[in-house]
Design a protein around this motif. Structure first.
Motif, PDB file in Angstrom:
ATOM      1  N   SER A  98       0.836  -1.198   0.000  1.00  0.00           N
ATOM      2  CA  SER A  98       0.000   0.000   0.000  1.00  0.00           C
ATOM      3  C   SER A  98       0.872   1.250   0.000  1.00  0.00           C
ATOM      4  CB  SER A  98      -0.897   0.003   1.243  1.00  0.00           C
ATOM      5  OG  SER A  98      -1.477   1.297   1.371  1.00  0.00           O
ATOM      6  N   THR A 100      -0.349   4.160   0.143  1.00  0.00           N
ATOM      7  CA  THR A 100      -0.970   5.074   1.101  1.00  0.00           C
ATOM      8  C   THR A 100      -0.429   4.825   2.502  1.00  0.00           C
ATOM      9  OG1 THR A 100      -2.944   4.862  -0.248  1.00  0.00           O
ATOM     10  CG2 THR A 100      -3.208   5.950   1.861  1.00  0.00           C
ATOM     11  N   LYS A 101      -0.389   3.530   2.880  1.00  0.00           N
ATOM     12  CA  LYS A 101       0.021   3.197   4.245  1.00  0.00           C
ATOM     13  C   LYS A 101       1.499   2.851   4.348  1.00  0.00           C
ATOM     14  CE  LYS A 101      -4.578   1.407   5.328  1.00  0.00           C
ATOM     15  NZ  LYS A 101      -5.404   0.215   5.409  1.00  0.00           N
ATOM     16  N   GLN A 102       2.142   2.643   3.189  1.00  0.00           N
ATOM     17  CA  GLN A 102       3.557   2.254   3.130  1.00  0.00           C
ATOM     18  C   GLN A 102       3.842   0.983   3.910  1.00  0.00           C
ATOM     19  OE1 GLN A 102       5.968   5.767   3.930  1.00  0.00           O
ATOM     20  NE2 GLN A 102       5.694   6.345   1.809  1.00  0.00           N
ATOM     21  N   SER A 105       1.147  -6.090   2.988  1.00  0.00           N
ATOM     22  CA  SER A 105       0.384  -7.098   3.722  1.00  0.00           C
ATOM     23  C   SER A 105       0.129  -8.285   2.795  1.00  0.00           C
ATOM     24  CB  SER A 105      -0.939  -6.518   4.234  1.00  0.00           C
ATOM     25  OG  SER A 105      -1.665  -6.003   3.152  1.00  0.00           O
TER      26      SER A 105
END
Ligand code: G4P
Length: 193
Positions: A98, A100-102, A105
């Motif tokens: 991600s 956005t979240k860096q 997962s």
């Protein structure tokens, strides 16, 4: 999809440079009537495609995906972000990064829910950089199933997701496409349906 664009304009909030908050009808609280309408439109686009499964990723993809699956009369499968104790064997998985979240997962689907006979429609709430959908393509590929298309509720067309997916040879149908956030206002590009 005019109904969706109108709702985004009415209830969406732009956060910073590139984030749209739609938690009152899509990503937290869910408006089932709007989700039903989304399911009708996406299923209509793919009605002749011989879809056998709708696949999404938890959490916010589930609502639009399940209403699409209902109209197509096929099962909906959501990829899990955390393995639980009942997922003991035969797991298909892919790493999703991600931007956005860096964080990276691992998303998983139990292998017995997908087979080489399946024709899959992927549905997701947002298309930003396309990493979630890319992970799903990888998982579905591991099962030997084929992907008929990707249905997206809100695409941020100023990010790279669509290009990445189309380069992978998959058709994308976005019901709302955001071209830019200009001075905090939402500017739409022409949607696909
Ligand atoms: P990508 O999958 O297209 O590459 O997206 P990215 O990594 O940038 O986004 C990660 C998460 O943030 C995804 O949800 C995605 O749906 C969501 N997201 C991206 N852009 C926006 C935005 O403008 N507004 C909102 N509300 N969400 C956005 P997720 O982490 O999987 O969350 P959830 O589905 O569990 O809620």
């Amino acid at each position: 999809m005019k109904l969706l664009e109108d709702r985004i304009l009415k209830d969406g909030n732009v956060l910073g440079e590139d984030i749209l908050k739609v938690d009152s009808f899509l990503t937290h609280q869910v408006d089932f009537e709007l989700m039903q309408a989304i399911g009708q439109v996406l299923s209509h686009v793919y009605r002749e495609a011989g879809i056998t499964k709708v696949v999404t990723i938890e959490a916010s993809g589930i609502a639009p995906a399940v209403y699409t699956a209902q109209v197509l009369n096929v099962p909906m499968i959501f990829a899990k972000k955390h393995k639980n104790i009942t997922m003991t064997e035969g797991i298909l998985s892919a790493d999703v990064y991600s931007f956005t979240k860096q964080v990276t997962s691992t998303v998983s689907i139990a292998s017995h829910f997908l087979s080489a006979d399946d024709k899959v429609l992927i549905v997701d709430d947002f298309l930003a950089n396309g990493q979630a959908a890319k992970g799903l393509l990888e998982i579905i590929g591991q099962a030997g199933a084929c992907v008929a298309g990707i249905g997206i509720v809100i695409e941020k067309s100023f990010q790279d997701g669509r290009q990445l997916l189309e380069e992978a040879g998959v058709s994308v149908t976005s019901l709302a496409r955001i071209k830019e956030f200009k001075d905090g206002q939402i500017v739409f590009a022409e949607a696909d349906a």
